[in-house]
Design a protein around this motif. Structure first.
Motif, PDB file in Angstrom:
ATOM      1  N   VAL A 100      35.820   8.129  40.851  1.00  0.00           N
ATOM      2  CA  VAL A 100      36.547   7.325  41.898  1.00  0.00           C
ATOM      3  C   VAL A 100      36.375   8.072  42.980  1.00  0.00           C
ATOM      4  O   VAL A 100      36.207   9.093  43.421  1.00  0.00           O
ATOM      5  CB  VAL A 100      38.195   7.850  42.103  1.00  0.00           C
ATOM      6  CG1 VAL A 100      39.033   7.248  42.409  1.00  0.00           C
ATOM      7  CG2 VAL A 100      38.581   7.076  40.262  1.00  0.00           C
ATOM      8  N   GLU A 103      37.035   6.069  50.285  1.00  0.00           N
ATOM      9  CA  GLU A 103      36.507   6.068  51.494  1.00  0.00           C
ATOM     10  C   GLU A 103      35.921   7.379  52.520  1.00  0.00           C
ATOM     11  O   GLU A 103      35.496   7.638  52.908  1.00  0.00           O
ATOM     12  CB  GLU A 103      36.269   4.663  52.586  1.00  0.00           C
ATOM     13  CG  GLU A 103      36.528   3.851  51.161  1.00  0.00           C
ATOM     14  CD  GLU A 103      36.972   2.016  52.751  1.00  0.00           C
ATOM     15  OE1 GLU A 103      38.064   2.676  53.462  1.00  0.00           O
ATOM     16  OE2 GLU A 103      36.837   1.629  52.114  1.00  0.00           O
ATOM     17  N   CYS A 110      39.735   3.248  47.920  1.00  0.00           N
ATOM     18  CA  CYS A 110      38.372   3.976  47.305  1.00  0.00           C
ATOM     19  C   CYS A 110      38.017   3.003  45.389  1.00  0.00           C
ATOM     20  O   CYS A 110      38.921   1.701  45.909  1.00  0.00           O
ATOM     21  CB  CYS A 110      38.792   4.963  46.409  1.00  0.00           C
ATOM     22  SG  CYS A 110      40.554   4.674  45.044  1.00  0.00           S
ATOM     23  N   ARG A 111      37.344   3.513  44.899  1.00  0.00           N
ATOM     24  CA  ARG A 111      36.216   2.359  43.925  1.00  0.00           C
ATOM     25  C   ARG A 111      35.828   3.157  42.800  1.00  0.00           C
ATOM     26  O   ARG A 111      35.773   4.757  42.952  1.00  0.00           O
ATOM     27  CB  ARG A 111      34.983   2.211  44.930  1.00  0.00           C
ATOM     28  CG  ARG A 111      34.147   2.528  44.770  1.00  0.00           C
ATOM     29  CD  ARG A 111      32.844   2.619  44.939  1.00  0.00           C
ATOM     30  NE  ARG A 111      31.337   3.443  45.808  1.00  0.00           N
ATOM     31  CZ  ARG A 111      31.302   3.688  46.304  1.00  0.00           C
ATOM     32  NH1 ARG A 111      32.144   3.991  47.498  1.00  0.00           N
ATOM     33  NH2 ARG A 111      30.294   5.334  46.497  1.00  0.00           N
ATOM     34  N   VAL A 113      34.183   3.834  38.861  1.00  0.00           N
ATOM     35  CA  VAL A 113      32.856   3.170  37.586  1.00  0.00           C
ATOM     36  C   VAL A 113      33.778   4.296  36.926  1.00  0.00           C
ATOM     37  O   VAL A 113      33.335   5.791  36.620  1.00  0.00           O
ATOM     38  CB  VAL A 113      31.573   3.515  38.457  1.00  0.00           C
ATOM     39  CG1 VAL A 113      30.522   3.242  37.519  1.00  0.00           C
ATOM     40  CG2 VAL A 113      31.328   2.519  40.030  1.00  0.00           C
ATOM     41  N   VAL A 129      31.854  -1.784  39.049  1.00  0.00           N
ATOM     42  CA  VAL A 129      32.237  -0.727  40.375  1.00  0.00           C
ATOM     43  C   VAL A 129      33.644  -2.198  40.263  1.00  0.00           C
ATOM     44  O   VAL A 129      33.510  -3.075  40.971  1.00  0.00           O
ATOM     45  CB  VAL A 129      31.715  -0.894  41.662  1.00  0.00           C
ATOM     46  CG1 VAL A 129      32.219  -0.309  42.602  1.00  0.00           C
ATOM     47  CG2 VAL A 129      30.523  -0.111  41.287  1.00  0.00           C
ATOM     48  N   TRP A 130      35.040  -0.898  40.803  1.00  0.00           N
ATOM     49  CA  TRP A 130      35.996  -1.194  40.566  1.00  0.00           C
ATOM     50  C   TRP A 130      36.946  -1.019  41.486  1.00  0.00           C
ATOM     51  O   TRP A 130      36.405   0.236  42.163  1.00  0.00           O
ATOM     52  CB  TRP A 130      36.865  -0.784  38.849  1.00  0.00           C
ATOM     53  CG  TRP A 130      36.340  -1.662  37.624  1.00  0.00           C
ATOM     54  CD1 TRP A 130      35.666  -1.866  37.482  1.00  0.00           C
ATOM     55  CD2 TRP A 130      36.633  -0.918  36.935  1.00  0.00           C
ATOM     56  NE1 TRP A 130      35.858  -2.083  36.095  1.00  0.00           N
ATOM     57  CE2 TRP A 130      35.868  -1.178  35.377  1.00  0.00           C
ATOM     58  CE3 TRP A 130      37.522   0.855  36.066  1.00  0.00           C
ATOM     59  CZ2 TRP A 130      35.641  -0.157  33.702  1.00  0.00           C
ATOM     60  CZ3 TRP A 130      37.030   1.431  34.603  1.00  0.00           C
ATOM     61  CH2 TRP A 130      36.768   0.623  34.045  1.00  0.00           C
ATOM     62  N   PRO A 131      37.202  -2.124  42.111  1.00  0.00           N
ATOM     63  CA  PRO A 131      38.850  -1.283  43.533  1.00  0.00           C
ATOM     64  C   PRO A 131      39.065  -1.071  42.851  1.00  0.00           C
ATOM     65  O   PRO A 131      40.340  -0.904  41.930  1.00  0.00           O
ATOM     66  CB  PRO A 131      37.867  -2.886  43.935  1.00  0.00           C
ATOM     67  CG  PRO A 131      38.946  -3.837  42.416  1.00  0.00           C
ATOM     68  CD  PRO A 131      37.337  -3.382  41.690  1.00  0.00           C
ATOM     69  N   ARG A 133      42.910   1.981  44.096  1.00  0.00           N
ATOM     70  CA  ARG A 133      43.638   2.743  45.623  1.00  0.00           C
ATOM     71  C   ARG A 133      44.003   3.884  45.336  1.00  0.00           C
ATOM     72  O   ARG A 133      44.292   4.254  43.723  1.00  0.00           O
ATOM     73  CB  ARG A 133      45.352   2.347  45.745  1.00  0.00           C
ATOM     74  CG  ARG A 133      44.522   0.528  46.453  1.00  0.00           C
ATOM     75  CD  ARG A 133      43.659   0.586  47.737  1.00  0.00           C
ATOM     76  NE  ARG A 133      44.499   0.998  48.825  1.00  0.00           N
ATOM     77  CZ  ARG A 133      44.705  -0.387  49.460  1.00  0.00           C
ATOM     78  NH1 ARG A 133      45.113  -0.959  49.461  1.00  0.00           N
ATOM     79  NH2 ARG A 133      46.201   0.626  50.475  1.00  0.00           N
ATOM     80  N   LEU A 242      44.472   0.514  39.661  1.00  0.00           N
ATOM     81  CA  LEU A 242      43.802   0.073  39.514  1.00  0.00           C
ATOM     82  C   LEU A 242      43.557  -1.924  38.787  1.00  0.00           C
ATOM     83  O   LEU A 242      44.935  -1.259  38.233  1.00  0.00           O
ATOM     84  CB  LEU A 242      42.685   0.488  37.505  1.00  0.00           C
ATOM     85  CG  LEU A 242      41.424   1.705  37.856  1.00  0.00           C
ATOM     86  CD1 LEU A 242      40.995   1.746  35.958  1.00  0.00           C
ATOM     87  CD2 LEU A 242      40.295   1.556  39.155  1.00  0.00           C
ATOM     88  N   ARG A 246      40.886  -4.343  34.320  1.00  0.00           N
ATOM     89  CA  ARG A 246      40.533  -3.221  34.699  1.00  0.00           C
ATOM     90  C   ARG A 246      40.724  -2.084  34.087  1.00  0.00           C
ATOM     91  O   ARG A 246      40.560  -1.223  32.831  1.00  0.00           O
ATOM     92  CB  ARG A 246      39.614  -3.310  36.421  1.00  0.00           C
ATOM     93  CG  ARG A 246      39.031  -3.906  36.877  1.00  0.00           C
ATOM     94  CD  ARG A 246      37.408  -3.540  36.171  1.00  0.00           C
ATOM     95  NE  ARG A 246      37.775  -4.784  34.593  1.00  0.00           N
ATOM     96  CZ  ARG A 246      38.107  -5.808  35.412  1.00  0.00           C
ATOM     97  NH1 ARG A 246      38.672  -7.282  35.948  1.00  0.00           N
ATOM     98  NH2 ARG A 246      37.784  -7.039  33.819  1.00  0.00           N
TER      99      ARG A 246
END
Length: 272
Positions: A100, A103, A110-111, A113, A129-131, A133, A242, A246
């Protein structure tokens, strides 16, 4: 006086000439056979195939050292964005890592994987790539209760649970109405359904217990109750949110035998 055709002298001359012709023919035949046994000159015939080709030609040329780029390509792949210090926090027996990446230190965007480690190829992405927080105020290397920041580090993922039935995870799953959540979050978005599925992050908790267990090895001041859960559209109190689909995908992918971990923090911290 010339000899007659039937005279002894004539017969002896004929025999002599015949013997000479026979010897000449035998000599020529032997010479031809000897020529077949001699190898052809350089670069001709089958013997040339037995000679090694010159430098830079043919398969028999000696191997040259691989270029730095080729040597790097042969090494097992590492997880992009993780520096040597962060990479060293992932155990050698771990084969799944949810990474995770935030930014910045003060951002809650955040993102995520999911990566899996192949025995010879190294780390490979096992998801898109999952969006995601993270904590409403960003990240902290020294998380405290109520600071609204997500802890930075590498933590094991041992236990799961939620308000809804197990979607098919290999992790121990604790279903309980206690995961019912209401109210609104910092940006006014509803929290309902955020705990339908959760995975406990093993920060300041005892692995092997349900995510709702409130045991705190470091004490309550250091916070806890950090989960990966369904996002509600904004920053969290310290968890990772997530999208619902996801989250279910993650639960179904995690395997106990792979010793999964989560590596979480802002991009510059993870790059160290």
């Amino acid at each position: 006086m010339n000899p007659t055709p039937d005279s002894p002298r004539t017969r002896r001359a004929a025999l002599f000439l015949g013997a000479a012709a026979l010897l000449s023919a035998c000599s020529a035949e032997e010479k031809g056979r000897s020529g077949d046994r001699n190898p052809p000159g350089p670069g001709t015939g089958a013997a040339a195939d037995r000679n090694p080709p010159g430098p830079g030609t043919g398969a028999a040329a000696p191997d040259s050292p691989p270029s730095p780029a080729a040597a790097a390509a042969r090494r097992p792949a590492e997880i992009p964005g993780l520096g040597p210090r962060t990479g060293a926090t992932i155990g050698s027996r771990t084969r799944q890592a949810l990474v995770v990446t935030g930014e910045s230190a003060d951002s809650n965007v955040c993102r995520a994987v999911l990566y899996e480690r192949h025995p010879t190829l190294g780390w490979r992405p096992a998801s898109d790539v999952w969006p995601a927080r993270n904590g409403h105020r960003g990240w902290s290397g020294h998380h405290l209760q109520g600071d609204l920041r997500s802890p930075v580090g590498t933590f094991t993922l041992s236990d799961a649970g939620g308000r809804l039935a197990d979607p098919g995870t290999e992790l121990p799953y604790h279903r309980d109405p206690i995961y019912t959540l209401g109210g609104r979050n910092f940006e006014g978005e509803p929290k309902a359904g955020a705990f339908d599925y959760v995975v406990a992050v093993d920060y300041n908790r005892y692995p092997g217990r349900t995510p709702s267990d409130w045991g705190r090895p470091l004490g309550t001041r250091r916070g806890g109750g950090i989960w990966v859960h369904i996002g509600h559209g904004g920053g969290t109190e310290g968890c990772i949110g997530l999208p619902r689909d996801r989250m279910k995908e993650l639960l179904r992918a995690l395997r106990r035998a792979a010793r999964p971990v989560i590596v979480m923090g802002p991009a510059d911290a993870l790059a160290r």
